[in-house]
Design a protein around this motif. Structure first.
Motif, PDB file in Angstrom:
ATOM      1  N   ALA A 177      44.226  45.544  31.731  1.00 62.42           N
ATOM      2  CA  ALA A 177      43.893  46.784  32.433  1.00 62.42           C
ATOM      3  C   ALA A 177      44.966  47.177  33.440  1.00 62.42           C
ATOM      4  N   ASP A 178      45.790  46.206  33.866  1.00 61.82           N
ATOM      5  CA  ASP A 178      46.894  46.481  34.785  1.00 61.82           C
ATOM      6  C   ASP A 178      48.225  46.655  34.058  1.00 61.82           C
ATOM      7  N   GLY A 179      48.205  46.513  32.736  1.00 64.21           N
ATOM      8  CA  GLY A 179      49.435  46.659  31.973  1.00 64.21           C
ATOM      9  C   GLY A 179      50.362  45.460  32.072  1.00 64.21           C
ATOM     10  N   ARG A 180      49.797  44.292  32.354  1.00 68.46           N
ATOM     11  CA  ARG A 180      50.598  43.073  32.492  1.00 68.46           C
ATOM     12  C   ARG A 180      50.403  42.166  31.277  1.00 68.46           C
ATOM     13  N   CYS A 181      51.403  41.347  31.031  1.00 72.34           N
ATOM     14  CA  CYS A 181      51.320  40.382  29.934  1.00 72.34           C
ATOM     15  C   CYS A 181      50.620  39.114  30.412  1.00 72.34           C
ATOM     16  N   SER A 182      49.700  38.618  29.609  1.00 75.71           N
ATOM     17  CA  SER A 182      49.030  37.348  29.874  1.00 75.71           C
ATOM     18  C   SER A 182      49.583  36.278  28.951  1.00 75.71           C
ATOM     19  N   ALA A 232      41.668  41.885  46.268  1.00 73.67           N
ATOM     20  CA  ALA A 232      41.628  40.576  46.923  1.00 73.67           C
ATOM     21  C   ALA A 232      42.784  39.678  46.515  1.00 73.67           C
ATOM     22  N   LEU A 233      43.216  39.761  45.254  1.00 73.97           N
ATOM     23  CA  LEU A 233      44.262  38.875  44.749  1.00 73.97           C
ATOM     24  C   LEU A 233      45.551  39.616  44.396  1.00 73.97           C
ATOM     25  N   HIS A 234      45.550  40.944  44.545  1.00 76.17           N
ATOM     26  CA  HIS A 234      46.763  41.757  44.367  1.00 76.17           C
ATOM     27  C   HIS A 234      47.349  41.622  42.963  1.00 76.17           C
ATOM     28  N   PHE A 235      46.478  41.565  41.961  1.00 72.71           N
ATOM     29  CA  PHE A 235      46.936  41.466  40.578  1.00 72.71           C
ATOM     30  C   PHE A 235      47.883  42.604  40.210  1.00 72.71           C
TER      31      PHE A 235
END
Length: 471
Positions: A205-210, A182-185
């Motif tokens: 879980a997507d391997g992205r930095c927060s 829905a949000l294409h994270f």
């Protein structure tokens, strides 16, 4: 499948890439997060904690907090989270519902816990220092059923006893899928400016930095965002309107190209300010609830345009519901069913009777508590389902008349209506011009819900109100 496997796979793939950045703690790589979780796992094993146990988690926003969540999830131990400002009588209900075997906390949490009888009865108190100095145990991610609880949160709202929301491993995986669809994270690779804990977990879980910022962060923290190194400059963000307004006052975020705004009704003017600041960004209006996020989404520019055409002060067009969600009306109330809808509340028959029901096929449905007008192009928000529709419509007229959403209508037992408006925004003639049948107008200090920071806490706003008009 254990939800932690989603993060485990990214740890293997990303290793030395940044996983988190926090104002006080700085950056933390995926490898460092894994090493921290292994230290915590060693302490959990030393205390004899195992799959199926519950622990109360009261750790400040830090690398350690996310290390704890990962270690607990891997081990199949349920993390119990409680709002620290919850009144003592409501906390007593919480600890009559759950029986944690350990209390993981820092110094402030220890002081808080000493005041609470239910916390004092927890067998093991484990300090932040002990967790950080533990001997690492190799990570073994337990194989768990979908309905195995991963996180239990107790939120107080503005009235009533706390509701225990159970986020199972199956639910967390389903929510991760919903956010990506829905949000294409998962279509972004750069850093995400994050104020919601569940979105930070989705990023891991997507391997992205927060880039994790507390919702009530000081202004100087927001001002530091533009000084971050290029690889930590946020490219996306998800937040509520109150935080967005503060953010726009303090930061430019020149790399931002995707923004999701939800959590409360958003004034059209707030969105319009964002459009001017980030003219090329994709800005999405998100509708959801604590129990299901997201429910519906739409392009914010379109939502504002259509809302303005109807004369609304706030952005009330919600868009289309997520494709993985089913919805229906039952007794003039909106109910939803889907894989990312929280299961029944924990040990709360009354809340489950009001907000949950199973159909003939055994599927669980959740009552959103909102009134929604459905048309071909999407949904329109029309207030809470317990609020008279005419009151909601008149509130929108009042907002437009006084140029502010700091007001609300309250009905007396005999049906007479009173308007409560923020003392800085009161315009008696304007209010009466659009709502001539109100019997009284009060000036007060409009207070916001402590959790959402954008919704009006109507009960709290009644305190100190003074009548300035009586018809």
């Amino acid at each position: 499948m254990n939800a932690a496997i989603l993060i485990d796979s990214q740890i293997l793939a990303k290793k030395d890439q940044p996983a988190l950045w926090l104002p006080r703690s700085g950056p933390c790589s995926f490898r460092e997060l894994d090493q921290l979780a292994q230290k915590i796992t060693g302490v959990l094993h030393q205390k004899g904690l195992k799959a199926g146990d519950q622990v109360l988690l009261f750790i400040d926003l830090s690398h350690l907090l996310y290390g704890c969540i990962l270690a607990l999830a891997r081990a199949g131990i349920t993390a119990v989270l409680v709002e620290p400002w919850m009144p003592l009588d409501r906390l007593q209900h919480v600890f009559a519902t759950v029986q944690p075997k350990a209390f993981l906390t820092g110094r402030l949490g220890r002081l808080w816990g000493l005041r609470i009888p239910g916390v004092r009865r927890i067998p093991h108190w484990i300090s932040s220092r002990e967790l950080l100095s533990g001997r690492a145990d190799p990570a073994v991610t337990q194989n768990l059923d979908d309905d195995h609880p991963c996180i239990i949160t107790f939120t107080s709202g503005t009235s009533g006893k706390p509701k225990g929301m159970v986020r199972t491993h199956g639910y967390l995986r389903a929510q991760h899928r919903a956010l990506n669809e829905a949000l294409h994270f998962d279509q972004h690779t750069g850093a995400d400016l994050c104020i919601f804990a569940n979105f930070a977990l989705a990023n891991l879980a997507d391997g992205r930095c927060s880039v994790v910022i507390p919702a009530r962060a000081r202004d100087n923290v927001l001002s530091q965002l533009d000084d971050l190194p290029d690889h930590l400059q946020p490219e996306t963000s998800t937040c509520g309107p109150a935080f967005l307004l503060r953010l726009m006052q303090r930061a430019q975020l020149k790399k931002l190209h995707s923004l999701h705004v939800g959590g409360a009704q958003t004034d059209c003017a707030i969105f319009e300010r964002a459009f001017a600041l980030w003219p090329e960004a994709m800005i999405t209006h998100v509708y959801g609830s604590t129990e299901a996020e997201p429910v519906a989404t739409c392009d914010a520019r379109q939502a504002v345009r259509w809302s303005r055409e109807r004369g609304y002060f706030q952005t009330l067009f919600l868009g289309q519901p997520w494709s993985g969600l089913e919805h229906k009306e039952k007794d003039n109330q909106l109910w939803i069913h889907g894989p990312h809808v929280c299961p029944e509340y924990l040990a709360d028959d009354e809340a489950n009777r009001l907000h949950k029901h199973k159909d003939a096929e055994g599927r669980l449905w959740h009552r959103l508590g909102d009134r929604v007008e459905q048309e071909a192009r999407g949904w329109w928000y029309q207030g809470r389902d317990h609020q008279p529709p005419e009151d909601f419509a008149d509130e929108q007229r009042i907002y437009a008349a006084i140029g502010s959403s700091k007001a609300f209508i309250r009905r007396a037992a005999d049906g007479q209506r009173a308007v409560y408006a923020d003392q800085a925004k009161v315009r008696i003639s304007n209010i009466r011009s659009v709502c001539p049948d109100v019997t009284s107008i009060y000036q007060t200090t409009i207070r916001r819900d402590r959790r959402h920071q954008a919704r009006i806490d109507r009960d709290a706003s009644l305190k100190g109100a003074s009548c300035i008009y009586r018809g």
